[in-house]
Design a protein around this motif. Structure first.
Motif, PDB file in Angstrom:
ATOM      1  N   LYS A  71       1.130   9.375  -3.313  1.00  0.00           N
ATOM      2  CA  LYS A  71       0.814   8.283  -2.377  1.00  0.00           C
ATOM      3  C   LYS A  71      -0.641   7.856  -2.496  1.00  0.00           C
ATOM      4  O   LYS A  71      -0.963   6.656  -2.504  1.00  0.00           O
ATOM      5  CB  LYS A  71       1.096   8.725  -0.936  1.00  0.00           C
ATOM      6  CG  LYS A  71       2.545   8.874  -0.566  1.00  0.00           C
ATOM      7  CD  LYS A  71       2.633   9.318   0.902  1.00  0.00           C
ATOM      8  CE  LYS A  71       4.068   9.499   1.343  1.00  0.00           C
ATOM      9  NZ  LYS A  71       4.148   9.965   2.758  1.00  0.00           N
ATOM     10  N   GLU A  72      -1.527   8.850  -2.580  1.00  0.00           N
ATOM     11  CA  GLU A  72      -2.961   8.545  -2.649  1.00  0.00           C
ATOM     12  C   GLU A  72      -3.334   7.867  -3.966  1.00  0.00           C
ATOM     13  O   GLU A  72      -4.178   6.968  -3.999  1.00  0.00           O
ATOM     14  CB  GLU A  72      -3.777   9.827  -2.453  1.00  0.00           C
ATOM     15  CG  GLU A  72      -3.685  10.402  -1.047  1.00  0.00           C
ATOM     16  CD  GLU A  72      -4.166   9.409   0.003  1.00  0.00           C
ATOM     17  OE1 GLU A  72      -5.327   8.954  -0.098  1.00  0.00           O
ATOM     18  OE2 GLU A  72      -3.361   9.072   0.896  1.00  0.00           O
ATOM     19  N   CYS A 124       3.621   3.612  -1.631  1.00  0.00           N
ATOM     20  CA  CYS A 124       4.076   3.909  -2.982  1.00  0.00           C
ATOM     21  C   CYS A 124       5.585   3.662  -3.113  1.00  0.00           C
ATOM     22  O   CYS A 124       6.337   3.934  -2.167  1.00  0.00           O
ATOM     23  CB  CYS A 124       3.766   5.370  -3.316  1.00  0.00           C
ATOM     24  SG  CYS A 124       4.272   5.879  -4.971  1.00  0.00           S
ATOM     25  N   LYS A 156      -2.162   4.294  -3.608  1.00  0.00           N
ATOM     26  CA  LYS A 156      -3.013   3.546  -2.692  1.00  0.00           C
ATOM     27  C   LYS A 156      -4.345   3.180  -3.354  1.00  0.00           C
ATOM     28  O   LYS A 156      -4.864   2.074  -3.165  1.00  0.00           O
ATOM     29  CB  LYS A 156      -3.262   4.380  -1.422  1.00  0.00           C
ATOM     30  CG  LYS A 156      -3.849   3.589  -0.265  1.00  0.00           C
ATOM     31  CD  LYS A 156      -4.046   4.463   0.965  1.00  0.00           C
ATOM     32  CE  LYS A 156      -2.727   4.990   1.485  1.00  0.00           C
ATOM     33  NZ  LYS A 156      -2.911   5.799   2.725  1.00  0.00           N
ATOM     34  N   ILE A 186      -4.422  -0.751  -3.392  1.00  0.00           N
ATOM     35  CA  ILE A 186      -5.312  -1.235  -2.334  1.00  0.00           C
ATOM     36  C   ILE A 186      -6.778  -1.198  -2.778  1.00  0.00           C
ATOM     37  O   ILE A 186      -7.473  -2.211  -2.792  1.00  0.00           O
ATOM     38  CB  ILE A 186      -5.129  -0.412  -1.041  1.00  0.00           C
ATOM     39  CG1 ILE A 186      -3.661  -0.467  -0.587  1.00  0.00           C
ATOM     40  CG2 ILE A 186      -6.049  -0.929   0.058  1.00  0.00           C
ATOM     41  CD1 ILE A 186      -3.133  -1.865  -0.323  1.00  0.00           C
ATOM     42  N   GLY A 200       0.808  -1.205   0.000  1.00  0.00           N
ATOM     43  CA  GLY A 200       0.000   0.000   0.000  1.00  0.00           C
ATOM     44  C   GLY A 200       0.847   1.263   0.000  1.00  0.00           C
ATOM     45  O   GLY A 200       0.338   2.363  -0.231  1.00  0.00           O
TER      46      GLY A 200
END
Length: 571
Positions: free
Chosen positions: A96-97, A36, A100, A104, A34
């Motif tokens: 990162k988002e 990055c 994710k 994920i 999850g």
């Protein structure tokens, strides 16, 4: 296969490149997928693999009915890349988002269904663009003025040179990835973005996705091991490049071609005949020609002639296919190391462990005085047929029923070095037949987009209407490289015996600007110097990202034959 399954396959050791050698890293702990990837090249490798295998790149073009919104996306990509490139220790929150959401939130999504989901495609293309933009300048020297805004390029340069490296590139020079093994994906720097067709090659400016190293082992060679001064870096980018072409050997006797294995019957079929080459031109009066003698009698005088004619020593010296042995080439480059040239490219023929190897050597004479030598075996055998042996006046097989002979060489261990020369420019070498065959080199060459491809040949005159001209045109269009095919004077002369009006063309130039030029060798001359102009070239990707004219295009300016007043007797 699902998205997360592919991510795990490509990142078996996890995503954190900076924690690989950390003292507090825990062996055997389960990777957090999850998180990055912390090295943008790893991120590129993963996302590019997904984008490539799903064909998602076909959806990258901006919506022409909503260009303002797409412009905002490009600005966001630029901002994220800039933020990451000035603080390498922290992946931007937005990146990162995005990761994710893919790894994920959509990890269980089937790869085969991705292209049918515009939302997932949009996320992937955003990550692809950010990873690519973050790696601007990667693979070359970094101007100290630009270094604070190109930290990843600076880290890569120090890792490749081994000087005060803050990050380790365990797979270099084959790949710039840290966590993605090269037997799963390879990523190298990129020089030219393809401007034709709709492929993943048209979607990135600075990084290239290549096949796994089990198919072809590429490498990236730096021309320098020292970062340039600010003023010299700017000047070097626009400098001309001068290639000294030495079409050695000038004489090849028919006895240099020999039958190594006759055609044999096997059931209802035949095992073909094979031929070999005896480099008799490397022996004079029963004495072996050394690299030092070759330098003193031919190459050094030609370098001096080049300096007198152009005002500069050549940037590089090029000799044709099979011209030397590796031993002679190694001694030759040592003799040339202090002349000021940057590289030597030559074809060599070696005999090792009962096998012949037709190779190209790229010898980079680096600024610290060391010489980096990369060798590559020829990937495909030359097949001579009766029409060719007749044209060249060769008679080495007494079998009247046979009309084909294969070159008796080992074609395993397929390698392809790329040589980073000057600023944002690269060069690749091919050996004869490899220029005409698609596999395995062409995929890598089109991905990296070297500015110059040099094809070393043992062939007849290099005419625009012959096969090298046809295949050079393909690379000149995609990716847009300049291509120089180059052969020895001896085979040109043997081929010309049947011609009423012989064409003594030892080379053929074809560039992305559309120019084709045959390179002649006038009687009594021993070399030719080509002056190539390096011009900035503006390029766009499929998603309309600009490279701000950072890429380079080579065009041919002048061709000057060189004549020695006192050629050596062994010539």
């Amino acid at each position: 296969m699902t998205i997360i399954e592919l991510i795990r396959h490509l990142l078996p050791g996890g995503t954190d490149a900076f924690a690989v050698n950390a003292a507090d890293s825990t062996e055997g702990s389960s990777p957090d997928y999850g998180a990055c990837p912390t090295w943008p090249v790893d991120l590129f490798a993963v996302v590019a693999t997904i984008v490539d295998c799903t064909g998602a790149y076909t959806l990258a073009s901006p919506d022409r009915n909503n260009l303002k919104a797409h412009q905002q996306v490009l600005l966001m990509v630029e901002e994220c890349a800039s933020e990451w490139n000035t603080n390498v220790s922290e992946v931007p929150y937005f990146v990162k988002e995005l990761w994710k959401a893919i790894a994920i939130g959509l990890g269980d999504f089937e790869i085969t269904a991705i292209r049918e989901s515009p939302f997932i495609v949009e996320l992937l293309l955003l990550l692809f663009a950010i990873a690519d933009e973050t790696c601007i300048g990667m693979g070359w020297d970094v101007d100290p003025v630009e270094a604070p805004k190109r930290l990843f390029a600076s880290l890569t340069f120090t890792a490749l040179t081994g000087e005060n490296a803050q990050v380790r590139l365990p797979h270099a020079p084959t790949s710039l990835c840290v966590m993605v093994p090269p037997d799963r994906a390879v990523v190298l720097p990129k020089s030219i973005t393809s401007s034709v067709g709709c492929t993943i090659r048209s979607l990135s400016h600075y990084l290239a996705l290549l096949p796994p190293s089990s198919v072809l082992q590429p490498s990236w060679i730096l021309s320098s091991r020292k970062a340039p001064e600010p003023e010299s870096a700017a000047a070097t980018a626009g400098d001309d490049i001068r290639l000294l072409l030495v079409p050695f050997p000038f004489t090849i006797h028919a006895s240099s071609f020999k039958l190594t294995s006759a055609r044999q019957k096997m059931g209802d079929n035949h095992v073909p005949a094979y031929f070999g080459i005896d480099q008799r031109w490397l022996t004079h009066e029963e004495k072996a020609l050394s690299g030092q003698a070759l330098a003193a009698g031919l190459i050094l005088p030609l370098i001096e002639q080049c300096r007198r004619e152009t005002g500069h020593v050549p940037t590089g010296v090029v000799l044709p296919e099979c011209a030397l042995t590796s031993q002679v080439a190694g001694d030759l480059v040592k003799a040339l190391a202090k002349t000021g040239i940057e590289f030597l490219i030559t074809g060599v023929l070696d005999y090792e462990d009962g096998k012949y190897f037709n190779r190209a050597l790229t010898c980079a004479i680096q600024t610290d005085g060391t010489v980096a030598i990369k060798e590559q075996n020829k990937h495909h055998r030359w097949r001579l047929d009766r029409s060719q042996t007749d044209r060249y006046g060769l008679r080495f097989d007494e079998d009247p029923d046979n009309n084909q002979w294969w070159e008796d060489i080992d074609v395993s261990q397929r390698r392809l070095p790329f040589f980073a020369m000057r600023k944002d420019m690269s060069l690749a070498t091919l050996i004869c037949e490899d220029l005409a065959r698609t596999d395995p080199a062409m995929t890598a060459i089109r991905a990296v987009g070297p500015n110059l491809v040099v094809a070393l040949l043992m062939d007849g005159p290099q005419l625009a209407v012959r096969w090298p001209g046809r295949y050079a045109t393909v690379l000149a269009e995609d990716p847009g490289a300049a291509v120089l095919s180059f052969t020895c004077a001896a085979m040109v002369d043997r081929s010309n015996w049947l011609e009423a009006k012989p064409a003594r063309s030892i080379g053929l130039w074809r560039d992305g600007a559309g120019r084709t030029q045959e390179i002649g060798l006038p009687a009594g001359t021993q070399g030719v110097v080509l002056t190539l102009q390096s011009k900035s070239k503006h390029q766009n990707t499929l998603d309309n990202r600009s490279d701000h004219s950072l890429s380079r295009q080579l065009t041919l300016r002048t061709v000057v034959p060189l004549c020695l007043a006192s050629p050596p007797k062994w010539l």
